[in-house]
Design an enzyme around this catalytic site. Structure first.
Site, PDB file in Angstrom:
ATOM      1  N   ASN A 171       0.831  -1.205   0.000  1.00  0.00           N
ATOM      2  CA  ASN A 171       0.000   0.000   0.000  1.00  0.00           C
ATOM      3  C   ASN A 171       0.863   1.251   0.000  1.00  0.00           C
ATOM      4  OD1 ASN A 171      -2.052  -1.810   0.192  1.00  0.00           O
ATOM      5  ND2 ASN A 171      -2.421  -1.509   2.372  1.00  0.00           N
ATOM      6  N   HIS A 210       5.942  -0.576  -2.590  1.00  0.00           N
ATOM      7  CA  HIS A 210       5.496   0.137  -3.794  1.00  0.00           C
ATOM      8  C   HIS A 210       5.574   1.657  -3.638  1.00  0.00           C
ATOM      9  CE1 HIS A 210       3.020  -3.579  -5.316  1.00  0.00           C
ATOM     10  NE2 HIS A 210       4.323  -3.760  -5.359  1.00  0.00           N
ATOM     11  N   CYS A 232      10.470  20.645 -10.986  1.00  0.00           N
ATOM     12  CA  CYS A 232      11.626  20.606 -10.080  1.00  0.00           C
ATOM     13  C   CYS A 232      12.284  21.993  -9.965  1.00  0.00           C
ATOM     14  CB  CYS A 232      12.629  19.595 -10.617  1.00  0.00           C
ATOM     15  SG  CYS A 232      14.142  19.481  -9.660  1.00  0.00           S
ATOM     16  N   ASN A 235      -8.018 -12.939   4.495  1.00  0.00           N
ATOM     17  CA  ASN A 235      -8.668 -12.300   3.350  1.00  0.00           C
ATOM     18  C   ASN A 235     -10.113 -12.794   3.292  1.00  0.00           C
ATOM     19  OD1 ASN A 235      -9.370 -11.318   0.720  1.00  0.00           O
ATOM     20  ND2 ASN A 235      -7.185 -11.292   0.222  1.00  0.00           N
TER      21      ASN A 235
HETATM   22 ZN   LIG Z   1      15.190  17.896 -10.995  1.00  0.00          ZN
END
Ligand SMILES: [Zn+2]
Length: 247
Positions: free
Chosen positions: A101, A118, A146, A212
């Site tokens: 998750n 993940h 950025c 589950n």
């Molecule tokens: Zn950058």
């Protein structure tokens, strides 16, 4: 419910306990899963929203989707399943929680020995120079850029076709090889390499518990399948464990 003394004895004897969680545990907090019949992938195309190609084709669409998911994750609260895993971390000496998750709920619940296989939806980084951002971007009509290099910033989650972080994966395989008890909780057991972990643990002789509400492709391999939501199953396991230990 099939929580009985066999499982408690396994827990009492265990030197290392490993847990793998998936979207099912967060479903109880009101967050959608991906692979259920009412999950995200029944409504959206994962190649558009969760792949690098999809991001490059329409970064704003992807950011808007992640922004919406972040708002939902912020509005959700950890449930008794997340909190039970925090208590288990206190009860057992070598306890390691791996999650697929990205919703931050395990961290918000208070889990410390936590590995996010993940990524995390609240982290992002520059696609070009890689610098990390702990973002609180508000996405309306622009893709975040950025500050350092002007490249596009992307969510730090693992997309389809991308490798899992190698350092975390290495630790996951290491614990799968040495754990005595392995819990697989609320995961469809379809996404590799995470889905491989309980098979490795099983091969090495660990006792495997699947929690589950629905059967999965892993169910025939599990030593114990508990067909209840994680909140109920874990609460009962902890209750019985404490009873037996007299704590
Ligand atoms: Zn950058």
């Amino acid at each position: 419910m099939s929580v009985d003394i066999t499982l408690i004895n396994k827990l009492l004897a265990a030197q290392n306990i490993m847990v793998l969680t998936g979207a099912g545990i967060s479903k109880e907090s009101g967050l959608s899963t991906f692979r259920d019949s009412d999950g995200y992938w029944s409504q959206y195309d994962p190649t558009k929203l969760a792949s690098l190609d999809g991001f490059l084709a329409d970064p704003l669409l992807v950011w808007k989707w992640y922004y919406e998911r972040k708002q939902k994750a912020i509005a959700a609260n950890p449930n008794a399943g997340h909190l039970s895993l925090v208590e288990m971390e206190r009860l057992f000496k070598n306890f390691h929680l791996f999650t697929q998750n990205v919703d931050n709920l395990h961290r918000r619940a208070g889990s410390v020995n936590l590995y996010e296989l993940h990524g995390n939806i609240f982290h992002s980084h520059c696609l070009n120079c890689g610098i990390k951002y702990n973002d609180d971007f508000v996405i309306t009509d622009k893709v975040p850029i950025c500050d350092i290099c002007g490249g596009m910033i992307r969510p730090s989650v693992v997309w389809f076709g991308e490798q899992l972080p190698s350092d975390i994966l290495k630790v996951a395989f290491e614990y799968a090889n040495k754990c005595d008890v392995f819990f697989t909780i609320g995961t469809s057991s379809e996404v590799y390499p995470a889905a491989q972990l309980p098979f490795i643990a099983k091969d090495k002789g660990a006792f495997i518990i699947e929690i589950n509400p629905n059967p999965t492709s892993f169910s025939p391999t599990a030593d114990l399948s508990i067909r209840n939501p994680a909140s109920e199953a874990l609460t009962e396991i902890i209750h019985l464990y404490k009873q037996v230990r007299g704590i």
